[in-house]
Design a protein around this motif. Structure first.
Motif, PDB file in Angstrom:
ATOM      1  N   THR A 352      -5.660  -1.149  -2.996  1.00 23.79           N
ATOM      2  CA  THR A 352      -5.787  -1.965  -1.778  1.00 23.79           C
ATOM      3  C   THR A 352      -4.900  -3.200  -1.918  1.00 23.79           C
ATOM      4  O   THR A 352      -4.152  -3.554  -1.014  1.00 23.79           O
ATOM      5  CB  THR A 352      -7.258  -2.389  -1.583  1.00 23.79           C
ATOM      6  N   LEU A 355      -1.190  -2.246  -1.828  1.00 25.54           N
ATOM      7  CA  LEU A 355      -0.719  -1.968  -0.470  1.00 25.54           C
ATOM      8  C   LEU A 355      -0.433  -3.264   0.293  1.00 25.54           C
ATOM      9  O   LEU A 355       0.530  -3.348   1.055  1.00 25.54           O
ATOM     10  CB  LEU A 355      -1.755  -1.113   0.269  1.00 25.54           C
ATOM     11  N   GLU A 356      -1.278  -4.267   0.019  1.00 30.60           N
ATOM     12  CA  GLU A 356      -1.058  -5.556   0.698  1.00 30.60           C
ATOM     13  C   GLU A 356       0.299  -6.156   0.329  1.00 30.60           C
ATOM     14  O   GLU A 356       0.891  -6.894   1.103  1.00 30.60           O
ATOM     15  CB  GLU A 356      -2.157  -6.554   0.285  1.00 30.60           C
ATOM     16  N   LEU A 364       2.886   1.972   5.011  1.00 27.92           N
ATOM     17  CA  LEU A 364       2.475   0.789   5.786  1.00 27.92           C
ATOM     18  C   LEU A 364       1.976   1.179   7.176  1.00 27.92           C
ATOM     19  O   LEU A 364       1.150   0.489   7.770  1.00 27.92           O
ATOM     20  CB  LEU A 364       3.634  -0.205   5.895  1.00 27.92           C
ATOM     21  N   LYS A 367      -2.069   2.653   7.112  1.00 25.82           N
ATOM     22  CA  LYS A 367      -3.094   1.819   6.479  1.00 25.82           C
ATOM     23  C   LYS A 367      -4.498   2.288   6.831  1.00 25.82           C
ATOM     24  O   LYS A 367      -5.401   2.309   5.998  1.00 25.82           O
ATOM     25  CB  LYS A 367      -2.912   0.357   6.898  1.00 25.82           C
ATOM     26  N   GLU A 368      -4.643   2.634   8.090  1.00 29.48           N
ATOM     27  CA  GLU A 368      -5.967   3.064   8.563  1.00 29.48           C
ATOM     28  C   GLU A 368      -6.417   4.333   7.828  1.00 29.48           C
ATOM     29  O   GLU A 368      -7.531   4.424   7.327  1.00 29.48           O
ATOM     30  CB  GLU A 368      -5.881   3.346  10.059  1.00 29.48           C
ATOM     31  N   ASN A 371      -7.421   3.624   4.321  1.00 29.36           N
ATOM     32  CA  ASN A 371      -8.781   3.097   4.165  1.00 29.36           C
ATOM     33  C   ASN A 371      -9.834   4.177   4.355  1.00 29.36           C
ATOM     34  O   ASN A 371     -10.807   4.258   3.603  1.00 29.36           O
ATOM     35  CB  ASN A 371      -9.028   1.954   5.154  1.00 29.36           C
ATOM     36  N   PRO A 412      -1.426   8.989   2.076  1.00 24.24           N
ATOM     37  CA  PRO A 412      -2.433   8.080   1.520  1.00 24.24           C
ATOM     38  C   PRO A 412      -3.051   8.609   0.222  1.00 24.24           C
ATOM     39  O   PRO A 412      -3.337   7.840  -0.678  1.00 24.24           O
ATOM     40  CB  PRO A 412      -3.496   7.998   2.617  1.00 24.24           C
TER      41      PRO A 412
END
Ligand code: GLU
Length: 443
Positions: A352, A355-356, A364, A367-368, A371, A412
């Motif tokens: 997490t 990724l930030e 990028l 992202k959804e 998660n 992901p």
């Protein structure tokens, strides 16, 4: 006796290491002792601690010595033998000042003739100079020696004029200390860099002067060129053994490479121990070898493959055998220890946070999905016995539970498991990754 004779005046470069390796291999082949001689005659250029650095590096490369000598310990012997040469009329005091010699050199240059020291100059400045040097009388005849790589090497008598053996401060020159110590320690085969070819007749002349008749074999190694085909210098990073190690090249791969280049070997990938059974100095090419870092990278990967998984894990700073196995999968895209470590360490980063920090990449835009999948996997982690789950089963379950598929699932997933968007087959990686999923997936 074979010997490696480094000067403690700088960092060990690949040419030095190559000479050390060849001398060591020859000692093993001949069943003779191997001498490490620290040539600390140039007192103004010696650097404190370099002798220890050299010993550390040799040890790292698996080169052990039977005998260790600091040349400075033998200075009294060198001095005695120089006095003996004077008493025999083979050496003499020379009172020439530096300025005088410089003027003579300029004169020769102006007249376009090679500078040659004249013995008749020796006493000209006796009154103005209180610390004479000692010179050995030069050769009045042409000289030659047989080189195992170059064949017959000839010098005309102009090239061996009377040369300094003891300097103004009473310290022997490199040539004198070297020749005397080769005699004192019964060295019978000398492998060294080609830059020493012109010293060889002088050293032979010293032996003659001392009535030392032992036949010494010589092999002068061609220089190593950089990738542009120029002589490797300090400016070329790859000339420094320490730089190669810092980059993450394995000692066994570096040794393999230095034995391989400019040589005819029965195979390409081998250890120094293996090379002892077939190495032949006569097969070294006369032409200079060119340093090819890609070849070294290839050999490095091959030596990683040869390592057992636990040792490889330890080199990467991990205790678990699986990490070694995992690292081997990354050899398709990483060649050095540093590159491998970057890959493996990233697997254990908090994804997490990782990724930030990402600035680019398809991930990028996902992202959804990242998660969603992250939460799904963490939930699955509680209900499944991961260590006994196949990749197929894991993938099917994760797809079902997350409701993701295609790129929106796999991107992901790979990022969550490895910290990268691309890499080796997940199918292969999973076999190892499944042992660490809790750690890898932590939030
Ligand atoms: N001290 C010399 C060097 O480092 C060694 C030369 C020799 O092996 O005789 O180049």
């Amino acid at each position: 006796m074979l010997r490696f004779a480094p000067s403690p005046t700088g960092d060990m470069h690949t040419g030095n290491l190559r000479a050390a390796i060849f001398n060591y291999i020859l000692a093993k082949q001949k069943g003779e002792a191997f001498l490490l001689r620290i040539e600390d005659t140039d007192t103004s250029r010696n650097i404190e601690g370099k002798d220890k650095d050299i010993m550390f590096l040799l040890t790292l490369f698996g080169i052990s010595w039977d005998n260790l000598v600091y040349q400075s310990n033998n200075f009294p012997r060198h001095r005695q033998l120089a006095d003996y040469l004077i008493s025999q009329g083979k050496a003499f005091y020379c009172y020439c000042t530096k300025e005088f010699l410089e003027a003579k050199r300029e004169e020769a240059k102006k007249n376009k003739i090679a500078f040659r020291y004249q013995d008749s100059w020796a006493l000209l400045q006796k009154d103005s100079h209180s610390n004479p040097v000692i010179r050995l009388k030069g050769s009045s005849e042409p000289m030659s020696f047989y080189d195992e790589i170059k064949g017959e090497v000839k010098f005309d008598c102009n090239e061996v004029d009377s040369f300094v053996i003891i300097k103004e401060d009473g310290i022997p020159t490199y040539n004198f200390a070297c020749a005397v110590d080769d005699m004192l320690y019964d060295v019978d085969f000398i492998v060294r860099g080609e830059d020493h070819v012109s010293n060889t007749p002088k050293q032979i002349l010293i032996h003659k002067g001392l009535n030392y008749a032992k036949k010494i074999q010589f092999a002068h190694l061609p220089i190593i060129l950089n990738e542009e085909g120029k002589k490797m210098s300090k400016r070329d990073n790859a000339s420094s053994v320490q730089w190669l190690l810092n980059e993450g090249f394995l000692p066994q791969a570096i040794a393999n490479y230095l034995i391989l280049i400019g040589n005819h070997t029965p195979c390409e990938v081998f250890t120094m121990q293996e090379a002892i059974s077939w190495f032949d100095i006569k097969r070294i090419a006369k032409a200079p070898a060119r340093f090819d870092i890609d070849k070294l990278r290839f050999l490095n990967r091959e030596h990683f493959k040869r390592l057992n998984e636990l040792d490889l894990a330890a080199l990467l700073g991990y205790k678990d055998t699986s990490i070694g196995g995992l690292a081997k999968l990354y050899l398709q895209e990483a060649s050095t220890l540093n590159e491998l470590k970057t890959k493996i360490d990233r697997i254990f980063f908090n994804k997490t946070k990782l990724l930030e920090q990402e600035k680019e990449g398809e991930i990028l835009e996902l992202k959804e999905e990242f998660n969603t999948l992250h939460n799904t996997l963490l939930k699955l982690l509680e209900s499944l016995d991961w260590q006994n789950t196949s990749y197929e089963e894991f993938k099917t379950k994760a797809m079902q539970e997350s409701n993701l598929k295609g790129k929106r699932f796999f991107k992901p997933l790979r990022y969550l498991l490895t910290g990268f968007e691309h890499g080796p087959e997940l199918n292969d990686l999973f076999l190892y990754l499944r042992n660490f999923l809790k750690d890898i997936l932590r939030k």
